[in-house]
Design a protein around this motif. Structure first.
Motif, short mmCIF file in Angstrom:
data_model
loop_
_atom_site.label_atom_id
_atom_site.label_comp_id
_atom_site.label_asym_id
_atom_site.label_seq_id
_atom_site.Cartn_x
_atom_site.Cartn_y
_atom_site.Cartn_z
N ALA A 41 16.04 10.27 8.83
CA ALA A 41 16.73 10.19 7.54
C ALA A 41 15.78 9.87 6.38
N PRO A 42 14.95 8.82 6.48
CA PRO A 42 14.03 8.57 5.35
C PRO A 42 13.00 9.67 5.14
N ALA A 43 12.55 10.31 6.25
CA ALA A 43 11.55 11.37 6.11
C ALA A 43 12.11 12.54 5.32
N TRP A 44 13.32 12.98 5.66
CA TRP A 44 13.89 14.13 4.94
C TRP A 44 14.38 13.75 3.55
N LEU B 235 0.81 -1.22 0.00
CA LEU B 235 0.00 0.00 0.00
C LEU B 235 0.84 1.27 0.00
N ARG B 236 2.14 1.15 -0.17
CA ARG B 236 3.06 2.29 0.01
C ARG B 236 2.74 3.47 -0.92
N ARG B 237 2.18 3.20 -2.10
CA ARG B 237 1.91 4.28 -3.04
C ARG B 237 0.43 4.60 -3.14
N ARG B 238 -0.43 3.57 -3.05
CA ARG B 238 -1.87 3.80 -3.19
C ARG B 238 -2.46 4.43 -1.93
N ALA B 239 -1.99 4.02 -0.75
CA ALA B 239 -2.49 4.55 0.53
C ALA B 239 -1.31 4.68 1.47
N PRO B 240 -0.44 5.67 1.26
CA PRO B 240 0.81 5.75 2.04
C PRO B 240 0.61 5.96 3.53
N LEU C 19 1.74 3.46 6.48
CA LEU C 19 2.61 3.88 7.58
C LEU C 19 2.00 3.53 8.93
N ALA C 20 0.70 3.69 9.10
CA ALA C 20 0.05 3.33 10.37
C ALA C 20 0.16 1.83 10.64
N ILE C 21 -0.10 1.01 9.61
CA ILE C 21 0.03 -0.45 9.79
C ILE C 21 1.48 -0.82 10.06
N GLY C 22 2.40 -0.20 9.32
CA GLY C 22 3.82 -0.48 9.53
C GLY C 22 4.31 -0.08 10.90
N THR C 23 3.79 1.04 11.44
CA THR C 23 4.20 1.47 12.78
C THR C 23 3.78 0.44 13.83
N ALA C 24 2.57 -0.08 13.72
CA ALA C 24 2.12 -1.12 14.65
C ALA C 24 2.98 -2.38 14.51
N TYR D 199 9.51 6.92 4.20
CA TYR D 199 9.89 7.64 2.98
C TYR D 199 8.70 7.77 2.02
N ALA D 200 7.96 6.68 1.82
CA ALA D 200 6.83 6.70 0.89
C ALA D 200 5.71 7.59 1.39
N ALA D 201 5.49 7.63 2.72
CA ALA D 201 4.43 8.49 3.27
C ALA D 201 4.72 9.96 2.99
#
Length: 400
Positions: free
Chosen positions: A147-150, A59-64, A68-73, A96-98
C-alpha cells in the motif's frame, strides 16, 4: 586541502515524524501495548528498534534508500522483539518515501519487490501455520509494504506530471517571448523600409534643388527650385502622415490608411521628372502586367521598388531615357517582373547624399515575398543600370 563533508539538516516533516514516532512508541511500550515476540528476544530491543527507526526517518528525503535499508533492519528487530505500532507506522512511511524521493530505478523496482515479498510471505505463513488465519500475514504485509509503495507511485506520477506541465508552460512562455521579440524586430524593419521609401525621394529632390538654388544666382531659377522644394516637402509630409496612419491602425484606429498601388506610378514618374529638372531625362512607363488582380503585398512591394529605383535615378543616373516596365508571364497569371533601367552615371558623384539603405530595403521586400532581385550595370558595355525584381503571385484562392 582537507575535504569537509557538510550535511544539511533534516526537513521539518522528517523531524515531526521522528518525534511523533518516538513519543508514541515510548508511550505504547510503557503501557505494554506491543505484540508477542517471535524469537523470544528481550522487549527492550523494541525500544532500540524505535530509536533506530526514528533516526532513519531523519534521512527519508535526503537519502531515502539508506533510510529504507536501516528501517528494514530495525523493523525486523522490532518484529522479533515484540512489535510496536509506532515502528510499523514509521516503516510504512520509509517505504513511501523511498518510492517518492528515490532514484528512477527504486521508483520502478520497490513496488514490484513489495508485491513479491507479500506473496512469498503469505505462502510461507500458509505452509508453516496451516491455518486460515495465516492469510492475515499476507494482509498485514500488503498494508505495511504494498500500500505505501503504490501510494508513493501515484504521488510521484502526479508530481512528475505537474513538473512536466510547468516546464512546458515555461517553454511556451519563452517561445512566445522570442516570437514577440522577433515580431517587434520585423515590424521595426518594415517601418524602416516604409520610412526610407516614402521620404528618401522627397528629401533627395529637396537637397538637389536647394543646392541648385544656392549655386545659381538667378531669381527665376531660384523661384522654380523653391517651388519644387515646396512640392516635395508637402508630398513628404503627406507620406509621413500616411505612415503615422499605419502606426495608428496597428494601435487600433478606426480608419485604415490607404496603401500605395501600381495605379499611382504615373504620379511617381511625374514627381521624378520634376525632381531632376533636366530636359535630357525622359521617363517612360510600360505597363504590360495584364488585367489580373495582384495581391496587396505584391503591389506594395512593386510600388516601393519603383519608387526607390526612381529615387536612385534622381541621385545617380546620367541624363537619358528612364524605362519603368511591368510585365507578367503566362498571360497575366505568372510572376510579376518589375524592371527599371536608366543610364549609368559618371564619376561626378551623387547629386544628393544617401544612406545606402535603398537596395537593402528592396532586397528585404523581395525576400519576404520569395522573389529575386538583381541590380547592376547591363548591356551596351555596362552603360545602363538596371533593377530587375521578380515577385511571385499566388492565386486568390491560396492567399484567402
Amino acid at each position: 586541502m582537507p575535504v569537509r563533508l557538510t550535511l544539511s539538516p533534516p526537513d521539518r516533516v522528517a523531524l515531526l515524524i521522528a518525534a511523533a514516532g518516538l513519543a508514541g512508541g515510548g508511550l505504547l511500550y510503557a503501557l505494554g501495548l506491543r505484540s508477542t515476540p517471535l524469537a523470544g528476544l528481550p522487549g527492550r530491543l523494541a525500544l532500540v528498534a524505535l530509536v533506530v527507526m526514528a533516526g532513519a526517518e531523519l534521512l527519508r528525503r535526503r537519502a531515502p534508500l539508506t533510510a529504507l535499508a536501516i528501517g528494514t533492519a530495525a523493523f525486523a528487530l522490532d518484529v522479533c522483539a515484540g512489535s510496536l505500532v509506532a515502528n510499523v507506522g514509521m516503516y510504512t512511511d520509509l517505504v513511501y518515501a523511498a518510492v517518492l524521493y528515490g532514484p528512477p530505478a527504486a521508483y520502478r523496482r520497490i513496488p514490484r519487490a513489495t508485491e513479491a515479498i507479500t506473496v512469498l510471505g503469505t505462502l510461507l505463513a500458509v505452509a508453516l501455520i496451516r491455518d486460515p488465519t495465516s492469510l492475515l500475514v499476507g494482509i498485514a504485509l500488503a498494508v505495511v509494504l504494498v500500500a505505501p509503495a503504490w501510494t508513493g507511485v501515484g504521488v510521484r506520477v502526479h508530481r512528475d506530471a505537474a513538473r512536466a506541465a510547468r516546464l512546458a508552460a515555461e517553454r511556451t512562455a519563452l517561445l512566445a517571448e522570442l516570437d514577440r521579440r522577433e515580431a517587434v524586430v520585423a515590424e521595426r524593419a518594415r517601418m524602416a523600409r516604409e520610412l526610407h521609401d516614402m521620404v528618401a525621394g522627397h528629401l533627395s529632390a529637396i537637397a538637389i534643388h536647394s543646392s541648385a538654388a544656392l549655386s545659381i544666382d538667378e531669381p527665376e531659377a531660384s523661384r522654380e527650385a523653391l517651388g519644387v522644394i515646396r512640392q516635395n516637402s508637402v508630398q513628404g509630409l503627406a507620406e509621413m502622415r500616411r505612415l503615422i496612419g499605419l502606426l495608428r491602425e496597428a494601435a487600433g484606429a478606426d480608419e485604415p490608411a490607404p496603401t500605395p498601388r501600381l495605379d499611382g506610378l504615373d504620379a511617381l514618374l511625374e514627381r521624378a521628372r520634376t525632381s531632376v529638372h533636366d530636359d535630357r531625362f525622359s521617363f517612360v512607363l510600360r505597363d504590360e502586367r495584364g488585367a489580373g488582380k495582384l495581391p496587396v503585398p505584391v503591389e506594395l512591394a512593386a510600388y516601393r521598388i519603383v519608387q526607390e529605383s526612381l529615387t536612385n535615378v534622381v541621385k545617380h543616373a546620367a541624363p537619358g531615357p528612364v524605362l519603368v516596365e511591368l510585365t507578367r508571364d503566362g498571360d497575366g497569371a505568372g510572376p510579376l517582373t518589375v524592371r527599371v533601367a536608366s543610364v549609368l552615371g559618371g564619376d561626378t558623384g551623387p547629386r544628393a547624399p544617401g544612406a545606402g539603405a535603398g537596395l537593402v530595403g528592396m532586397r528585404e521586400r523581395v525576400a519576404l515575398l520569395g522573389g529575386t532581385l538583381a541590380a547592376g550595370p547591363v548591356a551596351d558595355g555596362g552603360k545602363l543600370w538596371e533593377v530587375r525584381a521578380e515577385l511571385p503571385v499566388e492565386s486568390e484562392e491560396k492567399t484567402s
